[in-house]
Design a protein around this motif. Structure first.
Motif, PDB file in Angstrom:
ATOM      1  N   ILE A  76       0.862  -1.183   0.000  1.00 49.22           N
ATOM      2  CA  ILE A  76       0.000   0.000   0.000  1.00 49.22           C
ATOM      3  C   ILE A  76       0.899   1.234   0.000  1.00 49.22           C
ATOM      4  CG2 ILE A  76      -1.737   1.304   1.280  1.00 49.22           C
ATOM      5  CD1 ILE A  76      -2.587  -1.358   2.558  1.00 49.22           C
ATOM      6  N   THR A  77       0.554   2.211  -0.798  1.00 51.31           N
ATOM      7  CA  THR A  77       1.268   3.480  -0.806  1.00 51.31           C
ATOM      8  C   THR A  77       0.435   4.498  -0.045  1.00 51.31           C
ATOM      9  OG1 THR A  77       2.238   2.990  -2.940  1.00 51.31           O
ATOM     10  CG2 THR A  77       2.267   5.282  -2.248  1.00 51.31           C
ATOM     11  N   SER A  78       1.059   5.150   0.905  1.00 52.40           N
ATOM     12  CA  SER A  78       0.360   6.153   1.701  1.00 52.40           C
ATOM     13  C   SER A  78       1.155   7.448   1.670  1.00 52.40           C
ATOM     14  CB  SER A  78       0.203   5.677   3.143  1.00 52.40           C
ATOM     15  OG  SER A  78      -0.292   6.719   3.939  1.00 52.40           O
ATOM     16  N   TYR A  79       0.491   8.527   1.361  1.00 49.96           N
ATOM     17  CA  TYR A  79       1.157   9.818   1.358  1.00 49.96           C
ATOM     18  C   TYR A  79       1.206  10.426   2.753  1.00 49.96           C
ATOM     19  CZ  TYR A  79       0.807   9.280  -3.614  1.00 49.96           C
ATOM     20  OH  TYR A  79       0.934   8.789  -4.890  1.00 49.96           O
ATOM     21  N   ASN A  80       0.541   9.793   3.713  1.00 46.61           N
ATOM     22  CA  ASN A  80       0.580  10.253   5.092  1.00 46.61           C
ATOM     23  C   ASN A  80       1.682   9.567   5.890  1.00 46.61           C
ATOM     24  OD1 ASN A  80      -1.615  11.952   4.724  1.00 46.61           O
ATOM     25  ND2 ASN A  80      -3.071  10.318   5.174  1.00 46.61           N
ATOM     26  N   ASN A  81       2.313   8.558   5.313  1.00 49.46           N
ATOM     27  CA  ASN A  81       3.363   7.852   6.020  1.00 49.46           C
ATOM     28  C   ASN A  81       4.611   8.715   6.093  1.00 49.46           C
ATOM     29  OD1 ASN A  81       5.749   5.913   6.232  1.00 49.46           O
ATOM     30  ND2 ASN A  81       3.967   4.683   6.799  1.00 49.46           N
ATOM     31  N   ILE A  82       5.123   8.893   7.299  1.00 49.82           N
ATOM     32  CA  ILE A  82       6.233   9.814   7.535  1.00 49.82           C
ATOM     33  C   ILE A  82       7.511   9.369   6.833  1.00 49.82           C
ATOM     34  CG2 ILE A  82       7.730  10.766   9.339  1.00 49.82           C
ATOM     35  CD1 ILE A  82       4.923  11.985   9.260  1.00 49.82           C
ATOM     36  N   LEU A  83       7.850   8.099   6.900  1.00 47.76           N
ATOM     37  CA  LEU A  83       9.087   7.634   6.268  1.00 47.76           C
ATOM     38  C   LEU A  83       9.041   7.841   4.765  1.00 47.76           C
ATOM     39  CD1 LEU A  83       9.373   6.242   9.112  1.00 47.76           C
ATOM     40  CD2 LEU A  83      10.644   4.492   7.904  1.00 47.76           C
ATOM     41  N   GLU A  84       7.896   7.617   4.182  1.00 45.14           N
ATOM     42  CA  GLU A  84       7.751   7.803   2.746  1.00 45.14           C
ATOM     43  C   GLU A  84       7.705   9.290   2.383  1.00 45.14           C
ATOM     44  OE1 GLU A  84       4.345   6.246   0.017  1.00 45.14           O
ATOM     45  OE2 GLU A  84       5.437   4.547   0.874  1.00 45.14           O
ATOM     46  N   LYS A  85       6.959  10.050   3.155  1.00 46.16           N
ATOM     47  CA  LYS A  85       6.773  11.473   2.860  1.00 46.16           C
ATOM     48  C   LYS A  85       8.082  12.260   2.976  1.00 46.16           C
ATOM     49  CE  LYS A  85       3.958  15.399   4.293  1.00 46.16           C
ATOM     50  NZ  LYS A  85       2.925  15.851   5.222  1.00 46.16           N
ATOM     51  N   PHE A  86       8.883  11.953   4.007  1.00 47.66           N
ATOM     52  CA  PHE A  86      10.116  12.690   4.248  1.00 47.66           C
ATOM     53  C   PHE A  86      11.346  11.979   3.682  1.00 47.66           C
ATOM     54  CE2 PHE A  86       7.289  14.774   7.116  1.00 47.66           C
ATOM     55  CZ  PHE A  86       7.771  16.060   7.221  1.00 47.66           C
ATOM     56  N   ASN A  87      11.122  10.912   2.927  1.00 50.02           N
ATOM     57  CA  ASN A  87      12.202  10.157   2.297  1.00 50.02           C
ATOM     58  C   ASN A  87      13.237   9.697   3.337  1.00 50.02           C
ATOM     59  OD1 ASN A  87      13.460   8.920   0.171  1.00 50.02           O
ATOM     60  ND2 ASN A  87      14.665  10.731  -0.376  1.00 50.02           N
ATOM     61  N   ILE A  88      12.749   9.082   4.405  1.00 47.00           N
ATOM     62  CA  ILE A  88      13.593   8.564   5.481  1.00 47.00           C
ATOM     63  C   ILE A  88      13.853   7.087   5.204  1.00 47.00           C
ATOM     64  CG2 ILE A  88      13.738   8.102   7.950  1.00 47.00           C
ATOM     65  CD1 ILE A  88      11.836  10.498   8.363  1.00 47.00           C
ATOM     66  N   THR A  89      15.116   6.701   5.222  1.00 53.10           N
ATOM     67  CA  THR A  89      15.438   5.298   4.994  1.00 53.10           C
ATOM     68  C   THR A  89      15.153   4.486   6.254  1.00 53.10           C
ATOM     69  OG1 THR A  89      17.741   5.562   5.699  1.00 53.10           O
ATOM     70  CG2 THR A  89      17.255   5.907   3.353  1.00 53.10           C
TER      71      THR A  89
END
Length: 105
Positions: A76-89
């Protein structure tokens, strides 16, 4: 893709603005205990306060990490997910969580 500073990523991962959730009950409890027992040790109180804050930040970071892992596991792709939104590995997030935990142990 927007570039975020390390401080912005850290703030997003541990949600530092939610410290008040842990700080307020600690402060109220300390005031009540010092009033009831007529004794207050400032050094121990500050150490405990730091431990409470570090624990709170570590739990927030862990929650963000597990949310990301759950989203990725279910594809699932979520634009609210912090790691994904802020490009955190994932490795950087794990490192921050472990260092935060180690700081109060």
């Amino acid at each position: 893709m927007k570039k975020y500073s390390t401080l912005q990523k850290f703030n997003a991962l541990v949600q530092i603005q939610t410290i008040i959730i842990s700080a307020l009950p600690y402060i109220i409890g300390s005031v009540m205990a010092s009033y009831y027992y007529h004794n207050f040790n400032l050094v121990y109180s500050l150490w405990l306060f730091l431990a409470v804050i570090c624990f709170h930040l570590a739990v927030n970071g862990h929650n963000q990490y597990t949310d990301y892992a759950r989203y990725k596991q279910n594809h699932i792709t979520s634009y609210n997910n912090i790691l994904e939104k802020f490009n955190i590995t994932k490795s950087w997030a794990r490192k921050i969580i472990i260092e935060t935990v180690k700081s109060f142990v």
